[in-house]
Design a protein around this motif. Structure first.
Motif, PDB file in Angstrom:
ATOM      1  N   MET A 109       4.646   2.598   6.721  1.00 38.59           N
ATOM      2  CA  MET A 109       4.664   2.654   5.153  1.00 38.59           C
ATOM      3  C   MET A 109       5.788   3.978   4.595  1.00 38.59           C
ATOM      4  N   ARG A 110       6.173   4.870   5.541  1.00 37.16           N
ATOM      5  CA  ARG A 110       6.986   5.829   5.178  1.00 37.16           C
ATOM      6  C   ARG A 110       8.127   5.621   4.255  1.00 37.16           C
ATOM      7  N   PRO A 111       8.902   4.548   4.605  1.00 34.33           N
ATOM      8  CA  PRO A 111       9.921   4.394   3.603  1.00 34.33           C
ATOM      9  C   PRO A 111       9.447   3.940   2.310  1.00 34.33           C
ATOM     10  N   ALA A 112       8.581   3.097   2.007  1.00 35.62           N
ATOM     11  CA  ALA A 112       7.911   2.948   0.747  1.00 35.62           C
ATOM     12  C   ALA A 112       7.419   3.998   0.074  1.00 35.62           C
ATOM     13  N   ILE A 113       6.845   5.118   0.835  1.00 33.57           N
ATOM     14  CA  ILE A 113       6.148   6.077   0.309  1.00 33.57           C
ATOM     15  C   ILE A 113       7.185   7.166  -0.273  1.00 33.57           C
ATOM     16  N   GLU A 114       8.037   7.275   0.721  1.00 34.17           N
ATOM     17  CA  GLU A 114       9.047   8.328   0.274  1.00 34.17           C
ATOM     18  C   GLU A 114       9.989   7.698  -0.745  1.00 34.17           C
ATOM     19  N   GLU A 115      10.291   6.451  -0.644  1.00 29.94           N
ATOM     20  CA  GLU A 115      11.073   5.630  -2.058  1.00 29.94           C
ATOM     21  C   GLU A 115      10.417   6.141  -3.322  1.00 29.94           C
ATOM     22  N   HIS A 116       9.212   5.844  -3.541  1.00 34.88           N
ATOM     23  CA  HIS A 116       8.333   6.114  -4.662  1.00 34.88           C
ATOM     24  C   HIS A 116       8.276   7.561  -5.101  1.00 34.88           C
ATOM     25  N   LEU A 117       8.065   8.329  -3.958  1.00 32.87           N
ATOM     26  CA  LEU A 117       8.079   9.653  -4.241  1.00 32.87           C
ATOM     27  C   LEU A 117       9.181  10.159  -4.992  1.00 32.87           C
ATOM     28  N   VAL A 144       6.899  14.742   2.971  1.00 30.94           N
ATOM     29  CA  VAL A 144       5.728  13.789   3.321  1.00 30.94           C
ATOM     30  C   VAL A 144       5.560  14.073   4.763  1.00 30.94           C
ATOM     31  N   GLU A 145       4.163  14.471   5.100  1.00 28.15           N
ATOM     32  CA  GLU A 145       3.846  14.688   6.699  1.00 28.15           C
ATOM     33  C   GLU A 145       2.622  13.730   6.896  1.00 28.15           C
ATOM     34  N   PHE A 146       2.411  13.458   8.193  1.00 25.88           N
ATOM     35  CA  PHE A 146       1.463  12.757   8.890  1.00 25.88           C
ATOM     36  C   PHE A 146       0.576  13.720   9.623  1.00 25.88           C
ATOM     37  N   SER A 147      -0.701  13.708   9.189  1.00 29.87           N
ATOM     38  CA  SER A 147      -1.470  14.432   9.967  1.00 29.87           C
ATOM     39  C   SER A 147      -1.581  14.099  11.603  1.00 29.87           C
ATOM     40  N   THR A 148      -1.703  14.917  12.348  1.00 30.60           N
ATOM     41  CA  THR A 148      -1.800  14.843  13.812  1.00 30.60           C
ATOM     42  C   THR A 148      -3.279  14.834  14.380  1.00 30.60           C
ATOM     43  N   LEU A 149      -4.222  15.091  13.340  1.00 32.10           N
ATOM     44  CA  LEU A 149      -5.641  15.282  13.640  1.00 32.10           C
ATOM     45  C   LEU A 149      -6.253  13.878  13.675  1.00 32.10           C
ATOM     46  N   GLY A 150      -5.736  12.917  13.144  1.00 37.21           N
ATOM     47  CA  GLY A 150      -6.438  11.419  13.233  1.00 37.21           C
ATOM     48  C   GLY A 150      -7.689  11.540  12.272  1.00 37.21           C
ATOM     49  N   PHE A 151      -8.778  11.152  12.757  1.00 36.68           N
ATOM     50  CA  PHE A 151     -10.145  10.985  11.920  1.00 36.68           C
ATOM     51  C   PHE A 151     -10.995  12.326  12.165  1.00 36.68           C
ATOM     52  N   THR A 152     -10.383  13.286  13.074  1.00 37.08           N
ATOM     53  CA  THR A 152     -11.073  14.314  13.290  1.00 37.08           C
ATOM     54  C   THR A 152     -10.752  15.578  11.976  1.00 37.08           C
ATOM     55  N   ALA A 153     -10.047  15.323  11.224  1.00 37.61           N
ATOM     56  CA  ALA A 153      -9.672  16.410  10.397  1.00 37.61           C
ATOM     57  C   ALA A 153     -10.720  16.956   9.637  1.00 37.61           C
ATOM     58  N   ALA A 154     -11.726  16.307   9.213  1.00 39.78           N
ATOM     59  CA  ALA A 154     -12.866  16.968   8.381  1.00 39.78           C
ATOM     60  C   ALA A 154     -13.666  17.738   9.132  1.00 39.78           C
ATOM     61  N   VAL A 155     -14.132  17.140  10.464  1.00 38.08           N
ATOM     62  CA  VAL A 155     -15.064  17.901  11.254  1.00 38.08           C
ATOM     63  C   VAL A 155     -14.226  19.008  11.955  1.00 38.08           C
ATOM     64  N   ARG A 156     -13.166  18.827  11.988  1.00 35.38           N
ATOM     65  CA  ARG A 156     -12.350  20.273  12.414  1.00 35.38           C
ATOM     66  C   ARG A 156     -12.322  21.324  11.401  1.00 35.38           C
ATOM     67  N   GLY A 157     -12.296  21.012  10.242  1.00 38.41           N
ATOM     68  CA  GLY A 157     -12.417  21.669   9.005  1.00 38.41           C
ATOM     69  C   GLY A 157     -13.591  22.321   9.023  1.00 38.41           C
ATOM     70  N   VAL A 160       0.888  -1.366  -0.042  1.00 37.30           N
ATOM     71  CA  VAL A 160       0.098   0.039  -0.037  1.00 37.30           C
ATOM     72  C   VAL A 160       0.972   1.291   0.071  1.00 37.30           C
ATOM     73  N   GLY A 161       1.995   1.243   0.946  1.00 33.72           N
ATOM     74  CA  GLY A 161       2.907   2.543   0.853  1.00 33.72           C
ATOM     75  C   GLY A 161       3.591   2.712  -0.686  1.00 33.72           C
ATOM     76  N   ASN A 162       3.705   1.599  -1.375  1.00 36.55           N
ATOM     77  CA  ASN A 162       4.407   1.717  -2.721  1.00 36.55           C
ATOM     78  C   ASN A 162       3.333   2.446  -3.604  1.00 36.55           C
ATOM     79  N   TRP A 163       1.921   2.134  -3.544  1.00 34.85           N
ATOM     80  CA  TRP A 163       0.960   2.701  -4.215  1.00 34.85           C
ATOM     81  C   TRP A 163       0.704   4.385  -3.793  1.00 34.85           C
ATOM     82  N   ILE A 164       0.628   4.315  -2.633  1.00 32.52           N
ATOM     83  CA  ILE A 164       0.580   5.733  -1.963  1.00 32.52           C
ATOM     84  C   ILE A 164       1.708   6.658  -2.556  1.00 32.52           C
ATOM     85  N   GLY A 165       2.908   6.234  -2.610  1.00 29.08           N
ATOM     86  CA  GLY A 165       3.976   6.820  -3.177  1.00 29.08           C
ATOM     87  C   GLY A 165       4.029   7.109  -4.708  1.00 29.08           C
ATOM     88  N   ILE A 166       3.532   6.182  -5.389  1.00 32.17           N
ATOM     89  CA  ILE A 166       3.241   6.267  -6.983  1.00 32.17           C
ATOM     90  C   ILE A 166       2.174   7.476  -7.069  1.00 32.17           C
TER      91      ILE A 166
END
Length: 403
Positions: free
Chosen positions: A339-347, A361-374, A306-312
């Motif tokens: 997944m970070r190593p695979a993501i960054e490699e393909h990026l 590449v950054e990871f959100s700290t908001l978890g699944f609350t990002a949309a409701v916070r927005g 999955v990390g490979n595909w995210i990076g692609i």
């Protein structure tokens, strides 16, 4: 003119934090007398308060002011495949109330899902009023293509909804208690991640992964909607012609190879306890993390795939838009460290510009609350545009607790 100046002061405090009146005057190009009067008016509206002494520079230390806004809240809500959720934030971004219900929205009637969401919104509004505040507005995010002028969800592939007039249906249920607006959930997640005043978060792509994959584009601090408002449907880029059929009906969409279903199919057989429908999403992700931490080869292989595909996919988007950061949100953020190593490699491999054009590449700290916070942030935006929309606390007290 007065409203515009009140807005300037309020936004400066939101974007840059507590400041003395003298500093605000310098930064905004206003006189100290004018700023003092504006701050006094905002304080009377209950939107700012004293925040201690600001030291540094020449002259006597000044008393700084900061956002207060505990008297006013915005409510953000979300309709997703696996849940409906609601949050209330005050003007300073503090959580006043939060509720979430796990459900399989695609298996329920539209009316039932909307009814459940309305129950949560009303419960959240009750919590807001119990805290001594009032709700200024509600913004609801939905998963799928949204015709914003009509507030109709035209296509929700994973919800299995088509041509649902979400805006009118919710207003009919909620009445005229407060303004209600509808937005794509990926756009709301992007708004939440584009932190005002942070120069590193003004040109970003937010990619939100759950059952589906979506997101939003922020350019120069502003949400990029596209010609008809459909920008950000990243999950339906074709990355694997001849691959798996997507919920949208096409074949080989990005979400078919990096959505949650793809990960679970790779990591666990159908009879694996982790596939039990009774498990919440959080429980499934916790189990995936546990197995990966223990070195389970199948789990690690599934995460790498999955990390490979995210990076692609991220590389394709970076070649087109060259953001300063790609912020991975939703389930990607919860298990992304695996997944970070695979993501960054393909990026790096897939972007023509050296060093991926500077895209991080950054990871959100908001978890699944990002949309409701927005959503809550969007609901509060009218107050930043016109602070006089908020009645002074004394006037609100005279009006009583009516909605």
């Amino acid at each position: 003119m007065r409203t515009a100046k009140l807005s300037l002061v309020l936004r400066q405090l939101r974007d840059h934090g507590p400041r003395s009146r003298a500093r605000l005057a310098t930064e905004l190009g206003l006189t100290r007398t004018a700023v003092s009067a504006l701050v006094a008016e905002l304080a009377d509206l209950g939107l700012v308060r004293a925040a201690g002494v600001e030291r540094g520079g020449m002259g006597r230390p000044g008393t700084s002011v900061e956002l207060d806004g505990a008297a006013v809240c915005g409510i953000g809500a979300e309709i997703n495949v696996n849940h409906v959720a609601v949050i209330a934030l005050d003007l300073a971004g503090n959580v006043v109330a939060e509720h979430r219900i796990a459900l399989e929205a695609h298996k329920l009637a539209v009316d039932e899902v909307l009814d459940r969401l309305v129950e949560l919104i009303e419960r959240t509004d009750d919590d807001v009023r119990a805290s001594g505040a009032h709700t200024i507005g509600v913004t609801v995010g939905v998963a799928g293509l949204l015709d914003r002028p009509r507030e109709v969800l035209t296509v929700g592939p994973n919800l299995r909804w088509r041509d649902v007039p979400v805006g009118s249906e919710l207003r009919a249920r909620l009445g005229a208690a407060y303004p209600v607006s509808i937005e794509n959930e990926g756009n709301l997640a992007a708004i939440a991640e584009a932190v005002p005043g942070d120069p590193n978060r003004q040109d970003i792509l937010v990619i939100f992964g759950e059952v589906g994959v979506g997101g939003g584009i922020v350019a120069a601090g502003r949400l990029l909607r596209g010609h008809q408002g459909y920008a950000g449907e990243f999950g339906h880029m074709i990355v694997e012609p001849g691959g798996r059929r997507c919920g949208c009906g096409r074949v080989g969409c990005w979400e078919t190879v990096c959505g949650l279903r793809a990960l679970l199919d790779g990591a666990a057989d159908p009879d694996d306890p982790m596939r039990d429908p009774a498990l919440s999403l959080d429980e499934r992700l916790a189990e995936l993390n546990r197995r990966a931490d223990l070195g389970d080869t199948r789990t690690i292989a599934a995460l790498d795939a999955v990390g490979n595909w995210i990076g692609i996919g991220a590389a394709m988007l970076t070649n087109a838009l060259n953001p300063s950061a790609i912020v991975l949100s939703g389930y990607f953020a919860e298990i992304g460290h695996h997944m970070r190593p695979a993501i960054e490699e393909h990026l790096l491999a897939g972007v023509l510009a050296p060093q991926a054009g500077g895209t991080r590449v950054e990871f959100s700290t908001l978890g699944f609350t990002a949309a409701v916070r927005g959503g809550a942030a969007v609901a509060l935006e009218p107050v930043f545009d016109d602070p006089t929309l908020v009645a002074p606390p004394r006037a609100a007290a005279l009006l009583g607790g009516d909605r």
